[in-house]
Design a protein around this motif. Structure first.
Motif, PDB file in Angstrom:
ATOM      1  N   PHE A  16       0.822  -1.202   0.000  1.00 44.16           N
ATOM      2  CA  PHE A  16       0.000   0.000   0.000  1.00 44.16           C
ATOM      3  C   PHE A  16       0.855   1.251   0.000  1.00 44.16           C
ATOM      4  N   ALA A  89      -3.641   4.557  -1.140  1.00 44.02           N
ATOM      5  CA  ALA A  89      -4.676   3.776  -0.451  1.00 44.02           C
ATOM      6  C   ALA A  89      -5.089   4.424   0.864  1.00 44.02           C
ATOM      7  N   GLY A  90      -4.181   5.215   1.463  1.00 43.28           N
ATOM      8  CA  GLY A  90      -4.481   5.814   2.752  1.00 43.28           C
ATOM      9  C   GLY A  90      -3.813   7.166   2.917  1.00 43.28           C
ATOM     10  N   VAL A 122     -10.427   5.697  -0.486  1.00 43.88           N
ATOM     11  CA  VAL A 122      -9.210   6.030   0.252  1.00 43.88           C
ATOM     12  C   VAL A 122      -9.561   6.232   1.725  1.00 43.88           C
ATOM     13  N   GLN A 123      -8.852   5.516   2.580  1.00 44.64           N
ATOM     14  CA  GLN A 123      -9.065   5.617   4.018  1.00 44.64           C
ATOM     15  C   GLN A 123      -8.220   6.761   4.570  1.00 44.64           C
ATOM     16  N   ILE A 177      -7.806  -0.086   5.611  1.00 40.76           N
ATOM     17  CA  ILE A 177      -7.655  -0.252   4.160  1.00 40.76           C
ATOM     18  C   ILE A 177      -7.939  -1.699   3.777  1.00 40.76           C
ATOM     19  N   ASN A 181     -11.292  -2.003   1.779  1.00 42.72           N
ATOM     20  CA  ASN A 181     -10.976  -1.982   0.349  1.00 42.72           C
ATOM     21  C   ASN A 181      -9.729  -2.828   0.085  1.00 42.72           C
ATOM     22  N   ALA A 184      -7.256  -2.405  -2.840  1.00 42.48           N
ATOM     23  CA  ALA A 184      -6.422  -1.211  -2.970  1.00 42.48           C
ATOM     24  C   ALA A 184      -4.942  -1.560  -3.065  1.00 42.48           C
TER      25      ALA A 184
END
Length: 189
Positions: A16, A89-90, A122-123, A177, A181, A184
């Motif tokens: 990620f 992703a985050g 997106v977290q 994440i 998701n 991701a």
């Protein structure tokens, strides 16, 4: 491990990209250095564009490689940080709890920048950094918690200097994440 081309090896379960955003001087680089190398340096210099660090962690029996991008916080670098959102992703949004303007910029500028450049998958985590300086607090914990809740993100008060909630916040983000998701990951399916 990364290959020479920068792609993750097949042994990683997840890979990620995380992005640290916020004003200059809030402690983004210090948070990154504490998480990646358990280092705190009072002489930390301002990030001029982007610095990338990699760390592999184990979560729930899975190997997770994290590529963490530390962006410059100054307004003159906002174009650089905008391009960094690709395949993220985050997001770790950081403000200095002893600096009211840094919180106001999260609420008025940084959140909008994140929303404009990412998708809803997106977290996000909101970090109120420098909680070791509690006697200099300018932004209440309740204000940070309320803003985070209103905008669908987790909230932590952290200190890179005393290692409060740095690892917890980042690993919680990664768990979110994976849970919300899992596709991701940058690894091929």
């Amino acid at each position: 491990m990364m290959t020479a081309e920068g792609a993750p090896k097949k042994t990683d379960d997840f890979f990620f990209k995380l992005l640290l955003v916020g004003d200059g001087g809030v402690g983004k680089s210090s948070i990154l250095l504490k998480f990646v190398g358990d280092v705190f340096d009072t002489r930390c210099v301002a990030t001029l564009a982007v610095e990338v660090k990699i760390k592999t962690v184990e979560l729930n029996g899975k190997e997770v490689k994290l590529q963490i991008w530390d962006t410059a916080g100054g307004e003159k670098f906002s174009g650089v940080s905008t391009s960094c959102f690709i395949r993220t992703a985050g997001i770790i949004m950081v403000y200095d709890m002893t600096n009211k303007k840094s919180f106001e910029h999260i609420t008025s500028n940084w959140l909008q920048n994140v929303q404009d450049n990412t998708n809803e998958d997106v977290q996000k985590v909101l970090l109120a950094n420098k909680c070791d300086l509690y006697d200099q607090r300018m932004v209440s914990k309740e204000k940070g918690e309320s803003f985070a809740q209103e905008n669908g993100m987790r909230f932590f008060e952290s200190s890179a200097k005393t290692n409060i909630n740095v690892e917890t916040a980042i690993l919680t983000l990664v768990e979110d994440i994976i849970e919300k998701n899992p596709t991701a990951s940058l690894l091929p399916k």
